[in-house]
Design a protein around this motif. Structure first.
Motif, short mmCIF file in Angstrom:
data_model
loop_
_atom_site.label_atom_id
_atom_site.label_comp_id
_atom_site.label_asym_id
_atom_site.label_seq_id
_atom_site.Cartn_x
_atom_site.Cartn_y
_atom_site.Cartn_z
N LEU A 7 0.67 -1.37 0.07
CA LEU A 7 -0.06 0.10 0.06
C LEU A 7 0.67 1.40 0.05
CD1 LEU A 7 -2.73 -1.07 2.71
CD2 LEU A 7 -2.82 -1.47 0.07
N LEU A 8 2.12 1.02 0.36
CA LEU A 8 2.92 2.39 0.32
C LEU A 8 3.21 2.90 -1.00
CD1 LEU A 8 5.61 1.19 3.05
CD2 LEU A 8 3.70 2.85 3.34
N THR A 12 -9.45 7.06 -1.43
CA THR A 12 -9.23 7.60 -2.67
C THR A 12 -7.58 7.13 -3.07
OG1 THR A 12 -10.29 9.63 -2.72
CG2 THR A 12 -8.39 9.45 -3.99
N ALA A 13 -6.65 6.83 -2.20
CA ALA A 13 -5.44 6.72 -2.43
C ALA A 13 -5.34 4.91 -2.66
CB ALA A 13 -4.36 6.95 -1.16
N THR A 14 -6.14 4.13 -1.81
CA THR A 14 -5.83 2.74 -1.87
C THR A 14 -7.08 1.94 -1.81
OG1 THR A 14 -5.77 2.72 0.53
CG2 THR A 14 -3.57 2.48 -0.72
N PRO A 15 -8.08 2.31 -3.03
CA PRO A 15 -9.45 1.71 -3.10
C PRO A 15 -9.38 0.22 -3.03
CG PRO A 15 -8.60 2.43 -5.19
CD PRO A 15 -7.96 3.10 -4.30
N GLY A 16 -8.41 -0.62 -3.40
CA GLY A 16 -8.29 -1.88 -3.43
C GLY A 16 -7.51 -2.55 -2.23
N GLU A 17 -7.44 -1.91 -1.15
CA GLU A 17 -6.78 -2.16 0.21
C GLU A 17 -7.07 -3.76 0.59
OE1 GLU A 17 -6.59 -1.38 4.74
OE2 GLU A 17 -6.43 0.20 3.60
N LYS A 61 -9.45 11.64 6.81
CA LYS A 61 -8.80 10.43 6.90
C LYS A 61 -9.28 9.44 5.99
CE LYS A 61 -8.00 6.38 10.01
NZ LYS A 61 -7.61 6.10 11.47
N ARG A 62 -10.64 9.31 6.18
CA ARG A 62 -11.32 8.14 5.30
C ARG A 62 -11.41 8.56 3.74
NH1 ARG A 62 -16.66 7.00 9.13
NH2 ARG A 62 -15.50 5.42 10.30
#
Length: 257
Positions: free
Chosen positions: A145-146, A214-219, A208-209
């Motif tokens: 995720l980074l 937005t950054a990691t929708p497929g976490e 935060k949410r």
């Protein structure tokens, strides 16, 4: 012996990795204790969660000795990764701002755990290294995720070359939010906590949410891929050789799969 200490005052939950004598290695018992502390922070309706450590290491990463001693290393590593990923997901989703505090070493899963926080604060002595591929493993704990926050090629450098990143370097690349002198780290952390507590919790959680989604929708799928990959690496000839070499304090000779 307690592996994780917890207390909450004025809606600030403090979770402390307390097996500092061993470097706070990541193993099932520590992850279970960490999960319980996160549950307590949610039950206490914490506004801010501070994740810190005792000893000279935030965490040295996975407990390699436990991997070597396991009857089924593949199963142990898979279960551990899945449990750790649940904790990481809880930290990402909880209605609190999570702040991690690193003084000294964060290695392997220790880097991923520190980076699961919304803000990473570091003492000048902090050092970060992924080190997974040094023992023939692939990263877990949310390391993939980074790439959303640090960039693909920067994370590839960390994963493939395993540099030891100083606190100032981590600040420059965006992993760390602020670096404090070691002697002033405690005071610096408290000032950050004060600023967060003085702000709108609802706005902070909404921000935060929004930004995380937005950054990691497929976490969730990314974390599952990490679990599958590290399980396979742990069972591979290279993984077995990497663990044996680490414990023998010698350079590994990877046979290839």
């Amino acid at each position: 012996m307690s592996l994780v200490d917890y207390h909450c005052t004025d809606r600030v939950a403090r979770i402390t990795l307390s097996n500092g004598r061993r470097g706070n290695p990541v193993h099932p018992q520590l992850v279970d204790a960490l999960a319980e502390a996160v549950r307590r922070a949610r039950a206490d309706d914490a506004h801010v969660v501070v994740l810190s450590h005792e000893g000279t290491a935030f965490s040295v990463g996975g407990d390699v000795a436990a991997f070597a001693a396991a009857d089924d290393t593949e199963r142990l590593v898979d279960d551990l990764a899945e449990d750790l990923h649940r904790v990481v997901g809880e930290l990402h989703r909880m209605n609190a701002v999570v702040v991690s505090v690193v003084a000294g070493t964060a290695a392997g899963a220790g880097v991923a755990l520190a980076a699961a926080a919304d803000l990473v604060l570091a003492g000048a002595s902090a050092r970060f290294t992924l080190a997974y591929t040094k023992i023939g493993f692939s990263p877990d704990g949310g390391t993939s995720l980074l790439t959303a926050s640090l960039g693909l090629h920067r994370v590839l450098r960390l994963a493939l070359l395993n540099p030891v990143v100083t606190a100032d370097e981590a600040l420059a690349m965006g992993l760390v939010a602020h670096v404090f002198p070691d002697a002033g780290l405690g005071a610096g952390v408290e000032e950050v906590v004060r600023r967060l507590r003085a702000g709108s919790r609802a706005a902070q959680v909404a921000a935060k949410r929004l930004l995380r989604e937005t950054a990691t929708p497929g976490e969730e799928s990314a974390l599952r891929r990490e679990s599958v990959s590290i399980r396979a690496r742990a069972a591979s000839p290279d993984g077995r050789e990497g663990v044996a070499a680490f414990l023998a304090k010698r350079t590994p000779s990877f046979p290839g799969d």
